[in-house]
Design a protein around this motif. Structure first.
Motif, PDB file in Angstrom:
ATOM      1  N   ILE A 282      36.707  56.728  35.727  1.00 32.91           N
ATOM      2  CA  ILE A 282      36.417  58.162  35.641  1.00 32.91           C
ATOM      3  C   ILE A 282      35.349  58.530  36.666  1.00 32.91           C
ATOM      4  N   ALA A 283      34.324  57.696  36.744  1.00 30.91           N
ATOM      5  CA  ALA A 283      33.224  57.946  37.683  1.00 30.91           C
ATOM      6  C   ALA A 283      33.735  57.955  39.121  1.00 30.91           C
TER       7      ALA A 283
ATOM      8  N   TYR B 293      26.383  55.628  36.937  1.00 29.01           N
ATOM      9  CA  TYR B 293      26.509  54.562  37.931  1.00 29.01           C
ATOM     10  C   TYR B 293      25.613  54.776  39.155  1.00 29.01           C
TER      11      TYR B 293
ATOM     12  N   LEU C  31      37.301  58.347  22.384  1.00 27.35           N
ATOM     13  CA  LEU C  31      36.114  57.498  22.479  1.00 27.35           C
ATOM     14  C   LEU C  31      36.506  56.066  22.826  1.00 27.35           C
ATOM     15  N   LYS C  32      37.600  55.590  22.236  1.00 28.68           N
ATOM     16  CA  LYS C  32      38.092  54.243  22.542  1.00 28.68           C
ATOM     17  C   LYS C  32      38.453  54.138  24.022  1.00 28.68           C
TER      18      LYS C  32
ATOM     19  N   LEU D 197      35.614  53.566  32.077  1.00 27.49           N
ATOM     20  CA  LEU D 197      34.496  54.493  32.307  1.00 27.49           C
ATOM     21  C   LEU D 197      34.185  54.601  33.793  1.00 27.49           C
ATOM     22  N   LYS D 198      34.215  53.439  34.457  1.00 27.75           N
ATOM     23  CA  LYS D 198      33.941  53.446  35.896  1.00 27.75           C
ATOM     24  C   LYS D 198      35.046  54.155  36.672  1.00 27.75           C
TER      25      LYS D 198
ATOM     26  N   ALA E 116      33.570  54.725  18.591  1.00 28.23           N
ATOM     27  CA  ALA E 116      35.031  54.698  18.730  1.00 28.23           C
ATOM     28  C   ALA E 116      35.712  53.897  17.628  1.00 28.23           C
TER      29      ALA E 116
ATOM     30  N   MET F 297      39.648  62.135  18.319  1.00 27.32           N
ATOM     31  CA  MET F 297      38.325  61.819  18.870  1.00 27.32           C
ATOM     32  C   MET F 297      38.126  60.310  18.967  1.00 27.32           C
ATOM     33  N   VAL F 298      38.565  59.580  17.971  1.00 23.72           N
ATOM     34  CA  VAL F 298      38.448  58.115  18.012  1.00 23.72           C
ATOM     35  C   VAL F 298      39.237  57.564  19.205  1.00 23.72           C
TER      36      VAL F 298
ATOM     37  N   LEU G   5      37.192  55.796  26.468  1.00 25.81           N
ATOM     38  CA  LEU G   5      35.986  55.823  27.304  1.00 25.81           C
ATOM     39  C   LEU G   5      35.081  54.617  27.062  1.00 25.81           C
ATOM     40  N   ALA G   6      35.260  53.965  25.933  1.00 22.44           N
ATOM     41  CA  ALA G   6      34.383  52.852  25.541  1.00 22.44           C
ATOM     42  C   ALA G   6      34.806  51.527  26.160  1.00 22.44           C
ATOM     43  N   ASN G   7      35.014  51.542  27.447  1.00 15.67           N
ATOM     44  CA  ASN G   7      35.436  50.347  28.167  1.00 15.67           C
ATOM     45  C   ASN G   7      34.865  50.425  29.578  1.00 15.67           C
ATOM     46  N   PRO G   8      34.205  49.363  30.038  1.00 15.69           N
ATOM     47  CA  PRO G   8      33.538  49.432  31.344  1.00 15.69           C
ATOM     48  C   PRO G   8      34.467  49.769  32.509  1.00 15.69           C
TER      49      PRO G   8
END
Lengths: 108, 108
Positions: free
Chosen positions: B26-27, A99, B14-15, B23-24, A18, B10-11, B17-20
């Motif tokens: 989304i899950a 997860y 990705l940025k 990302l969680k 990223a 894209m960056v 999604l590149a975070n805990p």
DNA sequence: GAGATATGTAATATTTTTCTTATATATAAA
DNA sequence: TTTATATATAAGAAAAATATTACATATCTC
């Protein structure tokens, strides 16, 4: 996606990708393996910055040293890098799976 | 990968999604659509932080409002979110393609 | 000798991201 | 009336990422 990768590792990989410099490095190294010095010149970046970014990719295994060359004794070994053959498929379902703890599933 | 997406976009994705936390989110939203307040409680985050992170995902189209509910007049409308059905396949080759400018290819 | 090639690191400075706190609104339940 | 529900935003603080500068080494070419 990729064998038993956990969410923390995925975040690290996504963080590595990223960034405009690092993402472009992957693109350029995929076209042709290059050393950091050449990469820095091509991208018009100061060498230490290029070194820093490539190092981040290397530490995560996203790029690998594929060839070395020494033009003369005493001169530093030129190291050529290329991206490793990764495939990360980002979908909500795959993200969810990150997860779901994988209790060491194995055959036997 | 995804229709004519450029490297800058894209960056950004990705940025995001590149975070805990993101990302969680989304899950969790993939398992079941939720509102920000419920998400904050489940993740044990202060509401403004959860709101901030979900907003980042929403702005990029990674999550969408899927349902609204108003329990009583005057009470705020409860907004339920779910991830959009994205698929990003990250490979060196696909990353390289991000930098090959696509001169508006079309049929006709 | 200066500049280009080539590596690598450390310290600092800058910028961006992330997090907290405060504000505002409104109702239902305890 | 306090707490919980539910939204949203803004300002400031803290942390992390990014970038610059300097250092160290060594050879070749101009």
């Amino acid at each position: 996606m990729n064998e038993n990768i956990d969410s923390q590792t995925m975040v690290k990989i996504l963080k590595a990708l990223a960034n405009p410099i690092r993402l472009k490095m992957i693109a350029l190294l995929h076209k042709e393996p290059k050393n950091v010095y050449a990469l820095a010149k091509e991208m018009e970046l100061p060498y230490p910055l290029a070194h820093l970014h490539l190092n981040g990719l290397k530490k995560l295994g996203l790029v690998k040293e594929v060839k070395t060359e020494q033009k003369a004794k005493g001169l530093p070994t030129i190291k050529y890098y290329a991206p490793s053959e990764f495939t990360f498929i980002l979908t909500p379902e795959n993200i969810r799976k990150l997860y779901v703890k994988n209790k060491g599933e194995r055959n036997g």
